[in-house]
Design an enzyme around this catalytic site. Sequence first.
Site: not given
Length: 743
Positions: A416, A469
């Site tokens: 993330d 990401e």
Amino acid sequence: MMTQANAYFYDGADVALLNGQYTDVFSLLGMHSANEGKALIVRCFLRNALSVDVISIKDGRKVASLDKVNEQGLFAGTLGRRVKPFLYLLRVEYPLCQLDIVDPYQFDSLLNSDDIYLFGEGSAERAYEFLGANWRQTQGVEGVHFCVWAPNAKRVSVVGDFNHWDDTRHVMRQHLANGLWELFLPNVVEGAHYKFDLVYQNGERHTKSDPMATQMECAPHNASIVPPKAHHSWNDTAWMSKRAATAWHKAPMSAYEVHLGSWRRKGEQGEQYLDYQDLIEQLIPYVKEQGFTHIELMPISEFPFDGSWGYQPVGLYAPTHRFGDANGLKAFVDACHQAGIGIILDWVSAHFPKDPHGLVRFDGTCLYEHEDPRKGTHPDWDTLIYNYDRGEVRSFLLSNACYWLREFHFDGLRLDAVSSMLYLDYSREPGQWLPNAYGGRENLEAISFLQILNQRLYQAFPGVCMIAEESTAFAGVTKPTDQQGLGFGFKWNMGWMNDSLSYLGRDPLYRQFHHHQLTFSLMYAYTEQFMLSVSHDEVVHGKGSLLHKIPGDDWQKFATLRAYYGFMWGHPGKKLLFMGCEFGQRNEWNHNQSLDWHLLAYEPHQGVQRWLKDLNHLYQAMPALSVQDYEGAGFSWLDCENSRDSIFTFVRYGLAGDAPLVFVINMTPQLHTGFRIGLPLAGDYREYLNSDSQIYGGSNQGNAGTVVAESLPWQGMAQSALITVPPLGCLVIGPATGLAEAN
């Protein structure tokens, strides 16, 4: 006159011990040589004890009764006829009971010098095996080995329900050279609650959860929990072998992103989470039927605040209590593998929250984070950023990644907020950030950590997928580390996602002016190994559901959504879709409640779900849709410039012998008959999929399942055909039988 206390203790050690100020407890408590090696002395500190006897573990005989030095609980005694240390227990008489306690202060350190070195260097992959609470056996005695890193603490104790949370009872052994504190505790049971009690240099006392705890209490409580001894017995050997032999960049990969707390719930009011057994029985068969190859779990490390969705974890090593224990999670992963489904874990390594029981100023200093907020505080989320320059912090994170892959058999990690790791000025104004050693904005320490992480994980765990990401144009995210890349296997294509969803929200009448929003992604499609992602972030915080984004009446909304999915599944790159999107959830996602499964009572929602299912199954069956995802030879536009009609036509190619597939996507409600398209091969073609078919909720416009090629050159192809292009529809056309020579 000599008192009993100074007969056994010296220089006020007894007072310091009682006040919790004596840190070198192993030099005082336990069994030691006395009288110039002619005797042994045993000292212990047991509050509220009436009497203490020393019992030999070997033969169970009483060796001595200790003198009660004072009323606070200090006991000591000399064993005159014994000169060689032996294993013993303390038989303690309390006002209401008698207990046998194996004295923890008789054991030597259980730490290994190699482990300590690797931990400090930043390359430890198994730090969780000696840090935290681990079941160990030494000298035939079983117990729990507690260990924590707190180099700047004056004193660290283990407190728990096994010692009535008394911070003076179990002071730990300090290793000054490396900042580790340890204590081997027999007489601790599975499920015992514990914390670490730290005295800071300024004298303040703070209790902290174990950073390496593998189980934690549910919020608002925050104690760590001693794990069970029993471990899951794995039955996924076939899957693990297949995974190791699979080149995932050439294989179909369609991930279903799941938030376990809201996929589906139980209870009369939907107030209860499904547990792992429920998920085995419900989620896995659903994912299998829908044709997804993988499940991607949103973070499941323990987190106190439900509204963080798991992205602010406090217990990075502890699977959240919400759905069951660690063995339950392992059983779920095992069942996924036995069903032929891979499972990716969303992993948060970019930041951590400021919860006082967590990592923040763990030993009274900025241990895990940077001292300077210009480098240590995340401005968007008011969280703290890991100090990637510190070896112990790198080991903490590297070991955690290995922990999930090794102990839980996860098939990869999705990292993330990688962009926030890469740039020192991320979300910061001038003057709010510190440049690197060369005056630049790149976070060189974080970049180095990511490279090491990916390199180590790909070496240690064959067939895993590392996914980033990453929303910027940082070069080389998926390039190998020996080519100065970050070494990820895949990168979310945030540009494609933003452009395509923007296009989706435009009125069909005006889409002709924004044609590039669906074609531009092919200009850079091969610069990285992209994964096309429509994640939870796109259907929350007022953004609305995918259906909500699309203009028009219900028929147009559903037709457009089906066509969009057709474009997505035909576009080069792996796929990820958030739960609920597969059946056209109307409301935006709410983490506090189940998806709106009742919508599947209505045909339009059934149609979208069926369309997505058929896309997935075609995707797995046809190599042309995946084997050359990252090769320019795997894709060719037939027409990318028909902005007037908002029609997109392209071909996907596999390797020699694989059937090519032609995609025709119409993003307006206009029906087109006699529409000519180029075809890569001669012969009869089959209409594999038509999103306008009645079975998907469409108007049933199409080609009756068959298209015949003519020897008429068109769009750069020697063959072509006249077809009917349905309104707001997607056609997938391929050779009906056999393969001729491609043009």
